[in-house]
Design a protein around this motif. Structure first.
Motif, short mmCIF file in Angstrom:
data_model
loop_
_atom_site.label_atom_id
_atom_site.label_comp_id
_atom_site.label_asym_id
_atom_site.label_seq_id
_atom_site.Cartn_x
_atom_site.Cartn_y
_atom_site.Cartn_z
N HIS A 127 0.90 -1.36 0.04
CA HIS A 127 -0.21 0.56 0.08
C HIS A 127 0.95 1.45 -0.01
O HIS A 127 0.29 2.64 0.18
CB HIS A 127 -0.85 0.13 1.00
CG HIS A 127 -1.92 1.03 0.89
ND1 HIS A 127 -2.66 1.13 -0.18
CD2 HIS A 127 -2.38 1.88 1.95
CE1 HIS A 127 -3.89 2.01 -0.38
NE2 HIS A 127 -3.47 2.16 0.96
N HIS A 129 2.17 4.36 -1.31
CA HIS A 129 1.14 5.75 -1.50
C HIS A 129 2.14 6.02 -2.97
O HIS A 129 2.07 7.66 -3.57
CB HIS A 129 0.81 6.92 -1.06
CG HIS A 129 -0.49 5.91 -0.38
ND1 HIS A 129 -0.77 4.52 -0.11
CD2 HIS A 129 -2.03 6.93 -0.06
CE1 HIS A 129 -1.83 4.85 0.63
NE2 HIS A 129 -2.72 5.70 0.29
N ARG A 190 -7.26 7.03 12.38
CA ARG A 190 -8.14 7.77 11.81
C ARG A 190 -10.08 8.25 10.89
O ARG A 190 -9.98 9.11 10.63
CB ARG A 190 -7.94 8.37 10.00
CG ARG A 190 -8.17 6.90 9.29
CD ARG A 190 -7.56 7.26 7.40
NE ARG A 190 -8.00 6.42 6.34
CZ ARG A 190 -7.41 6.22 5.57
NH1 ARG A 190 -6.30 6.55 5.35
NH2 ARG A 190 -8.22 5.36 4.17
N HIS A 236 -1.14 2.61 8.01
CA HIS A 236 -0.95 3.41 6.24
C HIS A 236 0.35 3.57 5.76
O HIS A 236 1.56 4.16 6.43
CB HIS A 236 -2.00 4.20 6.14
CG HIS A 236 -3.09 3.71 5.33
ND1 HIS A 236 -3.72 3.22 5.89
CD2 HIS A 236 -3.81 4.03 4.07
CE1 HIS A 236 -4.94 2.99 4.64
NE2 HIS A 236 -4.58 3.63 3.76
N GLU A 465 -8.76 -2.87 1.91
CA GLU A 465 -8.04 -2.24 2.85
C GLU A 465 -8.75 -2.64 4.11
O GLU A 465 -10.42 -2.29 4.18
CB GLU A 465 -8.06 -1.03 3.01
CG GLU A 465 -7.47 -0.29 1.19
CD GLU A 465 -6.48 0.64 0.92
OE1 GLU A 465 -6.45 2.18 2.29
OE2 GLU A 465 -7.06 1.79 -0.59
N TYR A 502 -11.94 -0.61 0.82
CA TYR A 502 -11.85 -0.67 0.85
C TYR A 502 -13.37 -1.21 2.71
O TYR A 502 -13.83 -1.97 1.56
CB TYR A 502 -12.14 1.32 2.58
CG TYR A 502 -11.23 1.44 2.28
CD1 TYR A 502 -10.59 1.90 3.56
CD2 TYR A 502 -10.93 2.15 1.46
CE1 TYR A 502 -9.43 2.13 3.54
CE2 TYR A 502 -9.98 2.88 1.53
CZ TYR A 502 -8.56 2.95 2.39
OH TYR A 502 -8.11 4.06 2.16
ZN LIG Z 1 -5.34 3.11 1.87
#
Ligand SMILES: [Zn+2]
Length: 692
Positions: A127, A129, A190, A236, A465, A502
């Motif tokens: 994952h 980014h 989060r 993440h 996710e 997700y």
């Molecule tokens: Zn993500």
């Protein structure tokens, strides 16, 4: 398939050398009860210029160079009967066309096909980014990138395949040690509002609203050689923010690099130590709480979130690795099925899952990682919420996806489809909308679910996710089922085998935060997956087979690629490719950053797989020897367009911790002729400089 008894190589490493007998072709029957183990690693770095990066969904975040290379790390474990493969790849997501094509390549190789297929290979993504996109084939995950980039896709497929092939060729008898601990201080929840909607009774069983479990496997051959480490921890991989344009493996990749450096990994070798930091139930876990929005800073000291996540994951892995004593014992097994998620009966909920749909508050992003600057629908937008109306949805969509979307919008008028998704107001009907006639739906509908058992350890492969609590529920249920076979450790391997955005619990879903809005198959997706994981686990315990399920179609031929291609490269008159524009200073103090600029060419002409665009060379006994490559995180290779077709390449080296001496910087690349279309290599080298 014939089974052979083989004499296990018990000679000392010095006597065997690196050439232990190739036991990869035969089943290991080892009196000591060891497994057959092998590890492999290979480069999967894609287009380093002008391609939108995957993760933050920011159209302006296009690649323009390399911070670190991306790798596929593969582990094979076998007993006398079965084998399993685990892969962790430095990718934003693992898409199911990648899995299908890797399985297809394996099937075409008679050396591999007797042992491996789509059912016993688990492919997962870290994952990060910081990688280029355009390798899904499904519209929703390719559209910000402008489509599907075949060469990038093939580079990933081939890299993963080669890492597995290397692991296979390196198989030899050995043992696996398991160690588990907790890691504090990395990652915060989060989506607390959503998490807190889980039952109090359930929440009170856990000390934290993120999963701090850190599970590690250590691979040691019977000769005593340490050949690999893999760990799973939920956070993440986005400590480096959307203003960064250099390909990077981010916090997990950098932690791998540090660990592998300790173990002497040679990235150009087919047999070397492999250390993966794999992803777990991090759906609602960000490394950035307490540090603010992730900056583009690529240093451990300047980027606090990065420094924290890299060093703490690395140190925890080191601690668990060095103190691991518990040997993994027991059978190797697996079950895999394809499940049509459009209408899977969910027994516990007395209803079915729904064809995929993306909810309104998906467009708001997550407040800590990728917030939309002007969200049309805030986190928490439900069908009952006053802000939501279908008209507002249409307007929002035409802004997000452009005018053609109006053509497919009518699909959502189906009342059953809408009802199925409540509390989610569907913004993008990804499971029923087709971008073009006969084309695939915008996201896949058939999901691969898989359980892999390595002795006392169960890997639960989830194609999404997974949020903290969803992962805990899966783990609890699967370990309970497999306990009669001695399974004590459950590992959530998320972003595995496919990608359905997700996965939130039923209670989190009701809140429609970003993660719940992106839970594609409706409110009961978590219960549905759990039901299937329990079924697969039971089949392992009862030694029964599971029907394969409906295989998804190969859509790689139906995808569109609208990304810009290299037409030709050029350079100023009287300059050659590789000539230096800006030389380094004559000398640098320790910790200063060296910078050199060259006339170069477009990096997409040749990805230079298992190679490099830069080399830092050190003068040793009158000879320059390479000491850094483009994969080293203290170097950067930066590409920029100059004029119409000229390229400027800037190479930097952050010298903190480097030895004093005389150095120079080499750049190599490939240019494309506008006359013939031929691609040819070039290189250039800077003046030397002194590091004091
Ligand atoms: Zn993500």
């Amino acid at each position: 398939m014939k089974r052979l008894l083989v004499a296990v190589c018990l000679c000392l490493a010095t006597a065997c050398g690196q050439k232990s007998p190739p036991v990869s072709q035969v089943q290991a029957v080892d009196p000591s009860g060891d497994y057959l183990i092998g590890t492999g690693i290979y480069d999967i770095t894609g287009p380093a210029a002008e391609i939108v990066m995957m993760g933050f969904a920011v159209g302006e975040q296009k690649t323009s160079g390399i911070h670190t290379r991306l790798r596929s790390r593969a582990y094979i474990v076998g007993d006398a009967h079965k084998r399993v493969v685990f892969v962790s790849a430095d990718l934003g997501m693992m898409f199911q066309m990648v899995k299908l094509k890797v399985a297809e390549k394996i099937a075409q190789n008679p050396e591999l096909s007797p042992y491996y297929n789509e059912k016993n290979i688990l492919l997962s993504a870290t994952h990060t980014h910081g990688g280029p996109g355009g390798y899904s084939g499904y519209f929703l995950y390719d559209f910000t990138i402008n489509g599907f980039i075949k060469r990038h896709f093939e580079t990933i497929v081939n890299g993963i395949y080669t890492s597995i092939l290397n692991a296979h060729n390196n198989l030899e008898p050995g043992k696996i040690l398991v160690n588990e601990g907790t890691l504090d201080g990395v990652g915060g929840n989060r989506a607390v509002d959503a998490y807190n909607n889980n039952p109090l009774e359930e929440r009170s069983q856990y000390a934290s609203n993120t999963d701090k479990t850190f599970t590690l496997l250590k691979f040691v051959t019977s000769r005593g050689e340490e050949i690999g480490m893999v760990n799973w921890f939920a956070v993440h991989t986005d400590s480096i923010g959307p203003d960064n344009h250099l390909i990077t493996a981010d916090n997990k990749g950098w932690a791998s690099y540090l660990f592998e450096k300790d173990q002497g990994t040679n990235y150009f070798a087919a047999k070397t130590f492999v250390g993966a930091f794999a992803q777990s139930n991090a759906g609602d876990v960000t490394p950035n709480i307490g540090f603010g929005q992730a900056p583009p800073d690529l240093t451990l000291s300047g980027n606090k979130s990065l420094g924290n996540a890299v060093l703490k994951q690395y140190q925890k892995a080191r601690e668990l690795y060095d103190s691991a004593t518990e040997e993994v014992k027991g059978s190797i097994d697996y079950r895999h099925e394809w499940v049509d998620m459009r209408k899977l009966p969910v027994e516990s909920a007395q209803t079915t899952t729904c064809a995929a749909g993306m909810g309104a508050s998906f467009s708001a992003g997550s407040p800590y990682d990728n917030p939309s600057p002007a969200p049309l629908f805030p986190n928490g937008t439900t069908v009952d919420s006053l802000v939501w109306s279908e008209n507002a949805g249409k307007t929002a969509l035409s802004k997000i996806l452009g005018g053609f979307f109006a053509l497919i919008w009518t699909d959502t008028s189906d009342p059953n489809y809408k009802k199925c998704h409540a509390e989610k107001p569907v913004l993008i009907p990804t499971g029923i909308a087709h971008v073009h006639i006969n084309g695939p739906t915008m996201t896949p509908q058939i999901m691969p679910l898989q359980i892999i058992k390595i002795g006392s350890v169960a890997l639960i492969a989830v194609p999404a996710e997974v949020t903290t609590m969803s992962g805990r529920r899966f783990r609890k249920a699967v370990v309970k089922e497999l306990a009669p076979l001695g399974v004590r450790y459950g590992v959530i391997s998320s972003l595995a085998n496919s990608y359905a955005s997700y996965l939130a619990t039923r209670e989190e879903y009701a809140k429609q935060w970003y993660e719940g809005a992106a839970t594609l198959f409706g409110p009961h997706e978590q219960a549905a997956f759990q039901q299937e994981f329990v079924k697969l686990s039971r089949a392992i315990v009862q030694n029964t087979e599971i029907p394969s399920g409906p295989r998804p179609e190969d859509i790689t031929g139906k995808s569109v690629d609208l990304t810009a291609k290299v037409v030709l490269d050029d350079k100023p008159l009287n300059k050659s490719y590789g000539s230096v524009i800006t030389q380094p200073a004559a000398s640098y103090k320790p910790g200063e950053t060296v910078s050199v600029q060259f006339w170069g060419a477009h990096p997409n002409n040749n990805y230079r797989t298992q190679d490099t665009f830069l080399i830092v060379e050190k003068l040793v006994n009158d000879v320059y020897i390479p000491v850094r490559y483009d994969y080293d995180p203290d170097t950067t290779y930066r590409w920029e367009r100059s004029g119409v077709a000229n390229s400027k390449v800037t190479i930097t080296w952050h010298t903190e911790g480097a030895e004093p001496g005389t150095y120079r910087i080499r750049h190599q690349g490939d240019h494309k002729s506008g006359w013939t279309g031929m691609i040819a290599p070039y290189e250039g080298v800077s003046d030397s400089f002194v590091l004091q």
